[in-house]
Design a protein around this motif. Sequence first.
Motif, short mmCIF file in Angstrom:
data_model
loop_
_atom_site.label_atom_id
_atom_site.label_comp_id
_atom_site.label_asym_id
_atom_site.label_seq_id
_atom_site.Cartn_x
_atom_site.Cartn_y
_atom_site.Cartn_z
N UNK A 59 0.83 -1.21 0.00
CA UNK A 59 0.00 0.00 0.00
C UNK A 59 0.86 1.25 0.00
N UNK A 60 0.53 2.20 -0.88
CA UNK A 60 1.11 3.53 -0.84
C UNK A 60 0.30 4.32 0.20
N UNK A 61 0.95 4.72 1.29
CA UNK A 61 0.26 5.19 2.49
C UNK A 61 0.53 6.66 2.76
N UNK A 62 -0.53 7.38 3.09
CA UNK A 62 -0.39 8.73 3.63
C UNK A 62 -1.21 8.82 4.91
N UNK A 63 -0.62 9.41 5.94
CA UNK A 63 -1.35 9.60 7.19
C UNK A 63 -1.81 11.05 7.22
N UNK A 64 -3.13 11.23 7.25
CA UNK A 64 -3.70 12.53 6.91
C UNK A 64 -3.81 13.48 8.09
N UNK A 65 -4.50 14.58 7.90
CA UNK A 65 -4.63 15.62 8.92
C UNK A 65 -5.41 15.15 10.13
N UNK A 66 -6.18 14.06 10.00
CA UNK A 66 -6.92 13.51 11.14
C UNK A 66 -6.22 12.29 11.73
N UNK A 67 -4.98 12.04 11.34
CA UNK A 67 -4.17 10.93 11.86
C UNK A 67 -4.67 9.57 11.42
N UNK A 68 -5.42 9.52 10.34
CA UNK A 68 -5.87 8.25 9.79
C UNK A 68 -5.03 7.93 8.55
N UNK A 69 -4.51 6.70 8.51
CA UNK A 69 -3.68 6.29 7.39
C UNK A 69 -4.56 5.77 6.26
N UNK A 70 -4.40 6.37 5.11
CA UNK A 70 -5.20 6.03 3.93
C UNK A 70 -4.25 5.76 2.77
N UNK A 71 -4.73 5.09 1.74
CA UNK A 71 -3.86 4.86 0.60
C UNK A 71 -4.46 3.96 -0.45
N UNK A 72 -3.61 3.53 -1.38
CA UNK A 72 -4.01 2.65 -2.47
C UNK A 72 -2.96 1.55 -2.61
N UNK A 73 -3.40 0.37 -3.00
CA UNK A 73 -2.53 -0.80 -3.01
C UNK A 73 -2.27 -1.29 -4.43
N UNK A 74 -1.06 -1.83 -4.61
CA UNK A 74 -0.66 -2.44 -5.88
C UNK A 74 -0.10 -3.82 -5.59
N UNK A 75 0.12 -4.60 -6.64
CA UNK A 75 0.80 -5.88 -6.47
C UNK A 75 2.27 -5.64 -6.15
N UNK A 76 2.79 -6.46 -5.27
CA UNK A 76 4.18 -6.28 -4.86
C UNK A 76 5.15 -6.45 -6.03
N UNK A 77 4.77 -7.25 -7.00
CA UNK A 77 5.65 -7.45 -8.16
C UNK A 77 5.86 -6.15 -8.94
N UNK A 78 4.91 -5.19 -8.81
CA UNK A 78 4.98 -3.94 -9.56
C UNK A 78 5.63 -2.80 -8.77
N UNK A 79 6.06 -3.11 -7.53
CA UNK A 79 6.53 -2.04 -6.65
C UNK A 79 7.75 -1.31 -7.21
N UNK A 80 8.73 -2.05 -7.67
CA UNK A 80 9.96 -1.41 -8.16
C UNK A 80 9.65 -0.44 -9.30
N UNK A 81 8.75 -0.81 -10.17
CA UNK A 81 8.40 0.05 -11.31
C UNK A 81 7.63 1.28 -10.87
N UNK A 82 6.81 1.12 -9.82
CA UNK A 82 5.93 2.22 -9.40
C UNK A 82 6.59 3.17 -8.39
N UNK A 83 7.74 2.79 -7.85
CA UNK A 83 8.37 3.61 -6.82
C UNK A 83 8.63 5.05 -7.30
N UNK A 84 9.05 5.21 -8.51
CA UNK A 84 9.36 6.56 -9.00
C UNK A 84 8.13 7.29 -9.51
N UNK A 85 7.03 6.56 -9.66
CA UNK A 85 5.81 7.16 -10.20
C UNK A 85 4.77 7.44 -9.12
#
Length: 445
Positions: A13-39
Amino acid sequence: MENKITKDMSLVTFLTTDLTAISRGRSILKRDLADQMSKGCGWVPANSSITPFNTISDDNPWGSLGDVRLLPDADSLVSIESEFFRNRSELSYVHCDIVSLKGEKWPTCPRTLLKEVEQRYRDELGIELVVAFEHEFTLEKDQLPSSPAFSLRSLRKVDDFSSKLLPLLDMAGAEPEMVLPEFGDQQYEVTCAPTSAVKAADRAVNVRELTKELASDLDYNLSFSPKAEPGAIGNGVHVHISLKDLSGNPLMYDAERPNGLSEMAGSWCAGILDNMRALCAFTAPSVVSYLRLCPHNWSAAYSNLGDLNREASLRICPTVQYSDTPTNKQYNIEYRALDITASPHLALATILLAGLEGIKTSRETPQITEKNPSDLSESECEQLNIRCLPSSLSEALSELENNSLFMSQLPRKMLNTYSKLKRSEVQYCKELDNEALCKLYKDIY
């Protein structure tokens, strides 16, 4: 081959902890992580205006327009194998900054703000920050018996949880130090080693998410909420901060000065205390926070500096005289008017901004109180420049809106978003009695 496919097909999961201290985000397959890190991945500006209650604050500055990105910080990746859990898949996430489509900083990203404040300490003062968060929480399960405060029995009755918590946090790189039973019934605390500012705030998020994950896996109900029930002992978050120069030499301790507080550290504390009523809008930022910030709760109810005093909002922490570690390397200040509903990145950034202002304006060291402020007369408090902290979130927000430091140094869009977000939170809770209020936040946090 089957195991490799299974691991590659797990989620991160690409995670951001917001102004209300709740962690939210979107998830990808781990196999795609290296490619998505810069994007990174897409995100929505209006997400900064989501309240803890799954509503979007009225009259927010974003509406339905625009797009931003969650850009991951590769060094912050957390990955826990499924074998650690009883009924959970692998847990992987990476902390992100919110950026524009051009990769520029986004004004409502708390993590970006903290990065900037940490860099200001280096650039303007030649100071490195050393920070550690402590978290208290309530852990419940059907037919879990009561037990004496601080007792071995309290720890052992939740042995399936307590014996796994520190190993779990260690796997995540959080450098856990201690888990302990607290004073309240079914109340516990976990502490981690100090590190740099942004890493400490990320680590605070890791503690919250992983502690909850473990509790859920073992069928416990866990809440960090500042008040689980109206009459319960409150759960706090305490942040310990010390300053050192760029060569690593401690700056807060001076054996020749009262209570060992250096002149620079005294100015730093003064900046925080002078802005503390407004700071509460960031560090005690929920309606339920103010059921905890009361006298004789071992929390904080006044803007004062105390030595070894757990009723102080700023506390000079104890140093161990027989330790091999020199006193100057142990010396730190604890900020206590803080709870789980505060974004760790935003809360820490604003505390540090106030301290930075204190140093740059050479504020006079505050009087160090030896008594609890509630035991002092009104004239004594006035002489010591001790003021009551706000008694409600509405009052704290009004203090913020009239505070020249934060109104001039925080991004305008962040202030606008935050103020409307928190005013919506107040409105949502206005008809709730204390019992309903505690239940609402207990279930969320």
